[in-house]
Motif scaffolding. Sequence first.
Motif, PDB file in Angstrom:
ATOM      1  N   VAL A 117      -0.017   1.260 -10.814  1.00 43.79           N
ATOM      2  CA  VAL A 117      -0.227   2.410  -9.950  1.00 43.79           C
ATOM      3  C   VAL A 117       0.851   3.165  -9.829  1.00 43.79           C
ATOM      4  O   VAL A 117       2.033   2.693  -9.458  1.00 43.79           O
ATOM      5  CB  VAL A 117      -0.850   1.747  -8.608  1.00 43.79           C
ATOM      6  N   VAL A 169     -10.805   0.579 -12.706  1.00 44.83           N
ATOM      7  CA  VAL A 169      -9.742   0.257 -13.783  1.00 44.83           C
ATOM      8  C   VAL A 169     -10.275  -0.903 -14.729  1.00 44.83           C
ATOM      9  O   VAL A 169      -9.908  -0.999 -15.970  1.00 44.83           O
ATOM     10  CB  VAL A 169      -8.348   0.122 -13.165  1.00 44.83           C
ATOM     11  N   ASP A 201      -2.894   9.085  -5.790  1.00 43.84           N
ATOM     12  CA  ASP A 201      -2.292   7.768  -6.668  1.00 43.84           C
ATOM     13  C   ASP A 201      -3.048   7.418  -7.738  1.00 43.84           C
ATOM     14  O   ASP A 201      -4.369   7.844  -7.970  1.00 43.84           O
ATOM     15  CB  ASP A 201      -2.848   6.642  -5.608  1.00 43.84           C
ATOM     16  N   TYR A 213      -4.443   4.910 -10.704  1.00 37.97           N
ATOM     17  CA  TYR A 213      -4.771   3.610 -11.104  1.00 37.97           C
ATOM     18  C   TYR A 213      -4.926   3.546 -12.588  1.00 37.97           C
ATOM     19  O   TYR A 213      -6.037   4.219 -12.965  1.00 37.97           O
ATOM     20  CB  TYR A 213      -5.952   3.127 -10.342  1.00 37.97           C
ATOM     21  N   MET A 232      -2.258  -4.122 -13.096  1.00 38.32           N
ATOM     22  CA  MET A 232      -2.751  -2.891 -12.982  1.00 38.32           C
ATOM     23  C   MET A 232      -1.468  -1.867 -12.554  1.00 38.32           C
ATOM     24  O   MET A 232      -1.263  -1.971 -11.376  1.00 38.32           O
ATOM     25  CB  MET A 232      -3.974  -2.705 -12.074  1.00 38.32           C
ATOM     26  N   ARG A 256      -8.984   2.227  -2.792  1.00 34.05           N
ATOM     27  CA  ARG A 256      -8.120   1.573  -3.720  1.00 34.05           C
ATOM     28  C   ARG A 256      -8.870   0.186  -4.376  1.00 34.05           C
ATOM     29  O   ARG A 256      -8.980   0.070  -5.623  1.00 34.05           O
ATOM     30  CB  ARG A 256      -6.926   0.936  -2.886  1.00 34.05           C
ATOM     31  N   ALA A 301      -9.349  -0.093  -8.050  1.00 33.19           N
ATOM     32  CA  ALA A 301      -9.221  -1.254  -9.093  1.00 33.19           C
ATOM     33  C   ALA A 301     -10.252  -1.980  -9.984  1.00 33.19           C
ATOM     34  O   ALA A 301     -10.083  -2.135 -11.029  1.00 33.19           O
ATOM     35  CB  ALA A 301      -8.634  -1.992  -8.322  1.00 33.19           C
TER      36      ALA A 301
END
Length: 267
Positions: free
Chosen positions: A3, A57, A20, A22, A1, A50, A54
């Motif tokens: 980032v 994602v 950030d 992702y 992934m 996070r 994730a």
Amino acid sequence: MPVQYNVSYCTELPETRVLDLYLPEENKNGAAILFIHGGGWAKGDKEQFRDVAAWFVEHGFVCASMKYRLSTEKPYPAALEDARLAMQYMRVHANELGFNPAKIASAGSSAGGYLAAMLALIQPDDKLGQTAELVMTDTRPNAVALYCPVTTLHVDREFILKFMAVPESEAPERYREGSPIDRISEDAPPFIIMQGDEDKTTPLAEVRAFAEKLMEAGSRAEVVALPGVKHGFSYGITSEAQQRSIQSILAFLQNEFALSELSIKRR
């Protein structure tokens, strides 16, 4: 992934106004989520989301988690200004990031849930949260997913007073302007709210009153009450409440954005 950390979403205060990103490497579903962390507007960090980002994602979403100015640095409406600028950034860069700009959700926890909700309720051309770099007048998301959000400012809580920087008795119009429950209109996007029934910070009754007003105005609003769950449970994917939350939000966004099950990569 892949980032991308600390991407500036504004040229003014570029080291503070960052997010950030992702990014899914494959199986993009054409939708995105902008996450906003909580912490009473006085603490917290964009990295708290996070693991949740994730997970989404992996299910095809482009995700971002934003940093905003805290009330210890600059009180209301600074955080709202930052949220609108971050949403503008996401929409402007939708093509290069690989999602449909008409399929972006705002998501947040507690004070971040407040900001995610307010993004949805600030009408186009509304001056609240406007800054020189905000050229996109409509910064409303297309759907909203909230964890234990602040839905009203009309309560006596110290963190709200610090955020607003003045008591409600001295600035009632400021509190009406900034209170999500006072901003509901008939064109509000759909909401899903994950809420613990033992939450003392943002009680379930307040959240249900907010959702009921949304439905009365003609919007879709779903409250998922989580038995035995207290405030601030959102940052993770391992507990029963966290698993139920991400699965409920996923189903909600799949439905609202008409996402194909075939494009979703499942664990």
